[in-house]
Design a protein around this motif. Sequence first.
Motif, mmCIF file in Angstrom:
data_model
loop_
_atom_site.group_PDB
_atom_site.id
_atom_site.type_symbol
_atom_site.label_atom_id
_atom_site.label_comp_id
_atom_site.label_asym_id
_atom_site.label_seq_id
_atom_site.Cartn_x
_atom_site.Cartn_y
_atom_site.Cartn_z
ATOM 1 N N ARG A 446 37.743 57.920 -64.165
ATOM 2 C CA ARG A 446 37.131 57.091 -63.787
ATOM 3 C C ARG A 446 36.623 56.030 -64.834
ATOM 4 O O ARG A 446 37.712 56.290 -66.108
ATOM 5 C CB ARG A 446 35.605 57.559 -64.619
ATOM 6 C CG ARG A 446 34.805 58.545 -63.126
ATOM 7 C CD ARG A 446 33.333 59.134 -63.677
ATOM 8 N NE ARG A 446 33.250 60.097 -62.530
ATOM 9 C CZ ARG A 446 33.165 61.151 -62.054
ATOM 10 N NH1 ARG A 446 33.208 61.948 -62.772
ATOM 11 N NH2 ARG A 446 32.549 61.264 -61.558
ATOM 12 N N GLN A 447 36.710 55.117 -64.724
ATOM 13 C CA GLN A 447 36.703 53.649 -65.847
ATOM 14 C C GLN A 447 35.359 53.304 -66.665
ATOM 15 O O GLN A 447 34.063 53.132 -65.956
ATOM 16 C CB GLN A 447 36.999 52.123 -64.875
ATOM 17 C CG GLN A 447 37.487 51.369 -65.748
ATOM 18 C CD GLN A 447 37.781 50.009 -64.717
ATOM 19 O OE1 GLN A 447 36.455 49.133 -63.996
ATOM 20 N NE2 GLN A 447 38.235 49.247 -65.490
ATOM 21 N N TRP A 448 35.355 53.539 -68.267
ATOM 22 C CA TRP A 448 34.050 53.679 -68.691
ATOM 23 C C TRP A 448 34.513 52.341 -69.076
ATOM 24 O O TRP A 448 35.090 51.588 -69.843
ATOM 25 C CB TRP A 448 34.527 54.740 -69.733
ATOM 26 C CG TRP A 448 34.516 56.156 -69.145
ATOM 27 C CD1 TRP A 448 35.529 57.128 -68.772
ATOM 28 C CD2 TRP A 448 33.141 56.777 -68.634
ATOM 29 N NE1 TRP A 448 35.141 58.079 -68.129
ATOM 30 C CE2 TRP A 448 33.517 58.251 -68.319
ATOM 31 C CE3 TRP A 448 31.575 56.489 -68.685
ATOM 32 C CZ2 TRP A 448 32.111 59.002 -67.446
ATOM 33 C CZ3 TRP A 448 30.533 57.224 -68.294
ATOM 34 C CH2 TRP A 448 31.374 58.821 -67.952
ATOM 35 N N LYS A 462 33.122 54.123 -63.336
ATOM 36 C CA LYS A 462 32.786 53.608 -62.056
ATOM 37 C C LYS A 462 34.782 54.455 -61.531
ATOM 38 O O LYS A 462 35.036 54.537 -62.365
ATOM 39 C CB LYS A 462 32.978 52.291 -61.464
ATOM 40 C CG LYS A 462 34.268 52.016 -61.824
ATOM 41 C CD LYS A 462 34.382 50.627 -61.106
ATOM 42 C CE LYS A 462 35.599 49.582 -61.442
ATOM 43 N NZ LYS A 462 35.748 48.367 -60.690
ATOM 44 N N THR A 463 34.316 55.482 -60.157
ATOM 45 C CA THR A 463 35.416 56.059 -59.561
ATOM 46 C C THR A 463 36.929 54.730 -59.699
ATOM 47 O O THR A 463 36.271 54.154 -59.181
ATOM 48 C CB THR A 463 34.976 56.987 -58.739
ATOM 49 O OG1 THR A 463 33.613 57.755 -59.402
ATOM 50 C CG2 THR A 463 36.043 58.145 -58.273
ATOM 51 N N LEU A 464 37.639 56.160 -60.382
ATOM 52 C CA LEU A 464 39.247 54.843 -60.068
ATOM 53 C C LEU A 464 39.821 55.943 -58.615
ATOM 54 O O LEU A 464 40.457 56.895 -58.962
ATOM 55 C CB LEU A 464 39.614 54.439 -60.912
ATOM 56 C CG LEU A 464 39.529 53.613 -61.591
ATOM 57 C CD1 LEU A 464 39.996 52.922 -63.359
ATOM 58 C CD2 LEU A 464 38.996 52.467 -61.553
ATOM 59 N N ALA A 469 43.880 52.473 -60.537
ATOM 60 C CA ALA A 469 43.985 52.756 -62.336
ATOM 61 C C ALA A 469 45.395 52.590 -62.421
ATOM 62 O O ALA A 469 45.584 51.915 -63.386
ATOM 63 C CB ALA A 469 44.113 54.116 -62.803
ATOM 64 N N ALA A 470 46.306 52.552 -61.928
ATOM 65 C CA ALA A 470 47.677 52.448 -61.625
ATOM 66 C C ALA A 470 47.819 50.934 -61.457
ATOM 67 O O ALA A 470 48.815 49.496 -62.255
ATOM 68 C CB ALA A 470 48.829 53.035 -61.019
ATOM 69 N N ALA A 471 47.079 50.319 -61.433
ATOM 70 C CA ALA A 471 47.029 48.826 -60.575
ATOM 71 C C ALA A 471 46.383 48.124 -61.589
ATOM 72 O O ALA A 471 46.659 46.946 -61.861
ATOM 73 C CB ALA A 471 46.524 48.169 -59.711
ATOM 74 N N ILE A 472 45.566 48.603 -62.186
ATOM 75 C CA ILE A 472 44.336 47.765 -63.467
ATOM 76 C C ILE A 472 46.113 48.022 -64.528
ATOM 77 O O ILE A 472 46.089 47.337 -65.651
ATOM 78 C CB ILE A 472 43.020 48.897 -64.293
ATOM 79 C CG1 ILE A 472 42.552 48.014 -63.247
ATOM 80 C CG2 ILE A 472 42.870 48.699 -65.721
ATOM 81 C CD1 ILE A 472 41.494 50.005 -63.216
ATOM 82 N N ILE A 473 46.251 48.835 -64.915
ATOM 83 C CA ILE A 473 47.358 48.898 -66.001
ATOM 84 C C ILE A 473 48.632 48.186 -66.117
ATOM 85 O O ILE A 473 48.651 47.199 -66.747
ATOM 86 C CB ILE A 473 48.547 50.208 -66.004
ATOM 87 C CG1 ILE A 473 47.446 51.329 -66.699
ATOM 88 C CG2 ILE A 473 49.450 50.615 -66.555
ATOM 89 C CD1 ILE A 473 47.352 52.976 -66.576
ATOM 90 N N LYS A 474 48.731 47.771 -64.565
ATOM 91 C CA LYS A 474 49.492 46.193 -64.003
ATOM 92 C C LYS A 474 49.250 45.709 -65.018
ATOM 93 O O LYS A 474 49.725 44.325 -64.477
ATOM 94 C CB LYS A 474 50.169 46.936 -62.741
ATOM 95 C CG LYS A 474 51.650 45.667 -62.373
ATOM 96 C CD LYS A 474 52.001 45.569 -61.154
ATOM 97 C CE LYS A 474 53.576 44.593 -60.394
ATOM 98 N NZ LYS A 474 52.787 45.409 -59.479
#
Length: 550
Positions: A446-448, A462-464, A469-474
């Motif tokens: 989850r992204q808090w 929201k659920t990831l 999640a990897a895309a956000i990190i990148k």
Amino acid sequence: MFAAGAASFLWEQFAPNRTKVETEYHELSKPIFYQGNYYKLSAIGEKEGLKLPLELIQEWIDPSILYEKSSDSVIITTKDKVLRLKTTELSALMNEKPITLSFPVEKKGSDIYVPIEPLRQLYPFEIRESDQTGAVLLFKKGETLKWGKRTAAEAAQLRTFASIKAPIVSSIAGGEQVILLGEEEEWYRVQQASGPIGYVRKTDIQIDHDETIPVQEDTSSYVPWKPPAGKLNLTWEHVISKNPDTTKIGDMPGLQVVSPTWFSISDGEGRLKNLADASYVKWAQTRNYQVWALFSNGFDPDVTNKALSTYDSRMKIIKQLLGFAQTYKLQGFNIDFENVYLKDKENLVQFVREMTPFMHEQGLAVSIDVTPKSTNEMWSMFYDRTALAEVVDYMMVMAYDEYWATSPKSGSVSSLPWTESSVKQILNVDKVPPSKLVLGVPFYTRQWTEEMKNGKLTATSKTLTMEAAAAIIKDKKLTPTYLPDTGQNYVEYKEGEKLIRIWLEDETSMKARLDLVKKYDLAGVATWRRGFEQSPMWKVIQDGLVPTAP
């Protein structure tokens, strides 16, 4: 004078008591005994018409035998049989096939009596009735009885306690055999075949022989399916309204079982909603996957309460599931009941006890999902995990949603210490065998978002998927930090005044979960859900389930 007094003293000290007393159970017309104890209620009838109190059966033989008031029925479930007996009726149903009884279930006042005919078939007990007194003795099959014998011609006295000063409760005739229950110094505690229990001097009885009550042959033909690699590797397929396009599903090395969320209770009468797809089953078969269709209660507590309330509605559900299994060529079912009233705890167990023999009769595996233990009545406490584990082939602990979607505080979906604690509680408190316990693991996080509103810190989520999640990190050029307290990698970043936090589910956390499977020798893993994972995760799971070389 002194001599007379001494004689009187010696008589009082050493002369045996000649007083005869009634047995403790003398008011019972047909007393029932098991392991040296008698029951408070009497049996009724005799010979083949003998009947035992339902209350006794529940206390001494099978606590799960049920009297259902609404249908006036006694329901017996074993690992491969479901027997329904209606009071006053000679017709009964064994696995829904009609059978005829010689004697019916009988009600006397508030007490219910069950004929011994089906009891002898279904339970590992032998029932012996004394021709002399009508007393009924129960013996568990496989137990060994030690018999003694009065070899002298004259009778020996059976006393209420281990002393010659104890009153006499019965006499043991010359040549009579008795069951040895125990010993106390120079006395045996024994039971006569006619019922009386008491103490007799060891010098009055000779050890005679041992008798082992014959064990009933197991006639069950069900052979549980065992994963070829030793550990179960299952994934749930989340179907809301439309089944997935299987041409777009990549390789999933090591996967053995898919569990599509196809069936659910639609109303209190027991009708089921069906989302099954024959083409999905065909695809699964081409990949050598077993299909254990998920069957849920729709998470509706009121519908669940009504649907589980009677034998007829429960059986209606079971018959539909059997039909679906045949139509779609399924290999098993996964039961997922959540949001259930605590008052329906026993009804859920009864349903699973009734469902499983029918499924096993058709060679179908039965598993059930449970949440970690908590004090939440409708999401945890309604599971009788101990009773359920005795019946099903596998139990999946859904060890995720430690911090759920609407949690007022941000946190991990499934921290490793919380996961391990959840497993340990079910193993140690509920006594679920590790060979049946499957660890449910998340393919999501989850992204808090934390921010101050009206002077108060709030958290929304929201659920990831793993890929998201990897895309956000990148995209944000973030560097994950390992958190020892959760056993996971973690990232955070700011968006204006908002703090964004993500406890990651990745190769690191998955390997740690697989280590728990090995540490506690669990039955395997179940992943929620297919489509949320990154493709390399399948190889991680496959490798992690390989047994460690000794």
